[in-house]
Scaffold this active site. Structure first.
Site, PDB file in Angstrom:
ATOM      1  N   ASP A  42       3.685   9.211  -1.774  1.00 20.41           N
ATOM      2  CA  ASP A  42       2.506   8.501  -1.309  1.00 20.41           C
ATOM      3  C   ASP A  42       2.207   7.336  -2.238  1.00 20.41           C
ATOM      4  O   ASP A  42       2.391   7.440  -3.461  1.00 20.41           O
ATOM      5  CB  ASP A  42       1.292   9.435  -1.273  1.00 20.41           C
ATOM      6  CG  ASP A  42       0.482   9.285   0.005  1.00 20.41           C
ATOM      7  OD1 ASP A  42       0.629   8.255   0.672  1.00 20.41           O
ATOM      8  OD2 ASP A  42      -0.290  10.210   0.322  1.00 20.41           O
ATOM      9  N   HIS A  94       0.811  -1.216   0.000  1.00 18.80           N
ATOM     10  CA  HIS A  94       0.000   0.000   0.000  1.00 18.80           C
ATOM     11  C   HIS A  94       0.849   1.273   0.000  1.00 18.80           C
ATOM     12  O   HIS A  94       0.286   2.368  -0.094  1.00 18.80           O
ATOM     13  CB  HIS A  94      -0.935   0.001   1.214  1.00 18.80           C
ATOM     14  CG  HIS A  94      -2.023  -1.024   1.124  1.00 18.80           C
ATOM     15  ND1 HIS A  94      -3.291  -0.735   0.663  1.00 18.80           N
ATOM     16  CD2 HIS A  94      -2.031  -2.348   1.425  1.00 18.80           C
ATOM     17  CE1 HIS A  94      -4.036  -1.830   0.691  1.00 18.80           C
ATOM     18  NE2 HIS A  94      -3.299  -2.828   1.153  1.00 18.80           N
TER      19      HIS A  94
END
Length: 462
Positions: A365, A157
């Site tokens: 991110d 993730h």
């Protein structure tokens, strides 16, 4: 299909599926587990003086949940240490913040072995296992050592770091080699997959095969790109709920005919919060006519407060927000509203809808679902504008956003001004294109694509 076993550090299956605060990922995985009659396994969040491996089983709205307690030393070394002080900063290109302590690595290995030993008796021969995130990279290797031959997939993730940074990690080859015990490795973007492939080619003298498999360490693993999304229909329902509408009305009234800019981020150095405030300060400096007509609502829930670097950034942000308010505020206007609290999903939907600009500017991110939530929350007839860091995984898909370099305060300033002055026709055009991306990458599509690819992967056989 056989059972699906989801494995993650913390189990987030909601006890009440109707809860407005439940995240889209938890809802999507819970739906898959109900469909495939599977279970969700992970750490309970609790500690015990001595590890026993005793399982706690419960039913959460039709999802079987299995959790295990850890020792305080496990939490300190595996979770607070290796996961959050070593891998998290490294994977977000902050080598300067990575702590390389031998005890952290030992605790990480030990705790993953413990997870494997507790999980192994629950696994049936035809189960499919889906492991999530950097906390549990060695888990497939440890399960294989216990004789598990099932298909095991892994999804990261976070970003995958550049090779030149990953090699600063002691025993980096051992960590990467353990990933070749999985059958499928999933990444958010093509960039992260290619960075992993490049490491394998250079550091492990491996190769990428024509069918997409990656070969090294005497094994092959399938690599794939699976961009995660939000629960679109669930988020739209939250936006249109009574609390969502009430929150929108409240924020619209609170704005008092001013344009609201919104940022919603967990308190973390990867989110670029200091750089964002400095860019907003530059905007106020460059555009004196905008003072009193715009304000920034920055919602920043506190996380990992026991880690020193997070305590430091909290102090710096509070100081910076106070300085900017002190320099620019007037008797009836405050340029920044800075909040350290958590809001429900339906409340956030109302806040996003009321914002003329969504400011999503992380320094690094994996995906950043706030960008997709902001787009989904907008009024199709009068949508706001998304400003997005080019270093967020979402930037690979959401090219119609105003893409910025978050390290440049001048670029942030210019983007804010452009977003606030953008004509309605252009705002609608951009929103339609972005909303199509949001729909095309719905979290259920992501989930089903990954599970399908995993079920098609050949079993390692040990």
């Amino acid at each position: 299909m056989s059972r699906l076993i989801v494995v993650s550090n913390r189990v987030s299956a909601p006890r009440d599926p109707a809860a407005g605060s439940a995240g889209g990922l938890a809802m999507a995985l819970s739906a898959a587990l109900r469909k495939y009659e599977g279970l969700w396994f992970g750490w309970s969040g609790e500690t015990v003086e001595s590890f026993t491996g005793e399982l706690k089983m419960e039913d959460r709205a039709g999802v079987t949940v299995a959790t295990v307690d850890l020792e305080p030393q496990d939490v300190d070394e595996y979770y607070n240490g290796y996961a959050n002080k070593t891998l998290w900063p490294l994977f977000h290109h902050r080598v300067d913040l990575s702590a390389y302590e031998r005890s952290f690595g030992e605790g990480y290995e030990r705790t993953n072995r413990r997870f494997a030993e507790v999980l192994q008796p629950l696994i049936r021969p035809d189960d499919v296992i889906w492991v999530h995130d950097y906390h549990m990279i060695p888990l497939a290797r440890d399960l294989r050592r216990l004789g598990v031959k099932n298909r095991i997939g892994f999804f990261l993730h976070t970003p995958w770091p550049a090779r030149q940074l990953l090699v600063t990690l002691p025993h980096h080859r051992r960590l990467v080699e353990s990933m070749f015990h999985f059958d499928l490795l999933g990444f958010h973007t093509q960039e992260w997959l290619e960075l992993f492939q490049r490491y394998v080619e250079v550091e492990a003298r491996g190769s990428v095969l024509p069918d997409g498999r990656i070969h090294a360490f005497g094994r092959s693993v399938q690599g794939g790109v699976f961009p995660i999304g939000i629960d679109v229909e669930g988020f739209l329902a939250a936006r249109n709920s009574a609390l969502g509408v009430k929150t929108y009305d409240r924020m619209a009234a609170s704005a008092a005919f001013r344009s609201m800019i919104v940022g919603v981020d967990r308190l973390d150095y990867s989110k670029g919060l200091e750089q964002r405030l400095l860019g907003y300060e530059q905007f106020l400096h460059d555009n004196p006519e905008a003072r009193g007509k715009v304000f920034l609502l920055q919602v920043t829930p506190i996380s990992r407060d026991e880690v020193d670097v997070y305590q430091d950034i909290r102090v710096r942000l509070e100081t910076l927000a106070g300085r900017i308010n002190g320099a620019f505020a007037d008797m009836d206007w405050q340029p920044i509203r800075y909040l350290n609290r958590t809001y429900r999903r339906d409340q956030l939907a109302g806040i996003y809808r009321a914002a003329r600009v969504g400011l999503v500017t992380p320094l690094r991110d994996g995906m950043n679902l706030v960008a997709k939530e902001y787009v989904a929350a907008q009024d199709p007839e009068d949508p706001g504008v998304l400003i997005l860091s080019r270093f967020a995984g979402a930037a690979e898909q959401m090219g119609e956003a105003l893409l910025v370099n978050p390290f440049s305060r001048e670029e942030l300033s210019e983007a804010i001004n452009k977003a606030l002055t953008m004509p309605l026709k252009e705002r609608i055009r951009k929103w339609k294109a972005l909303m199509q991306v949001v729909r095309d990458t719905d979290v259920a599509i992501w989930r089903d694509d990954f599970v399908h690819a995993l079920t098609e992967a050949p079993r390692k056989g040990g």
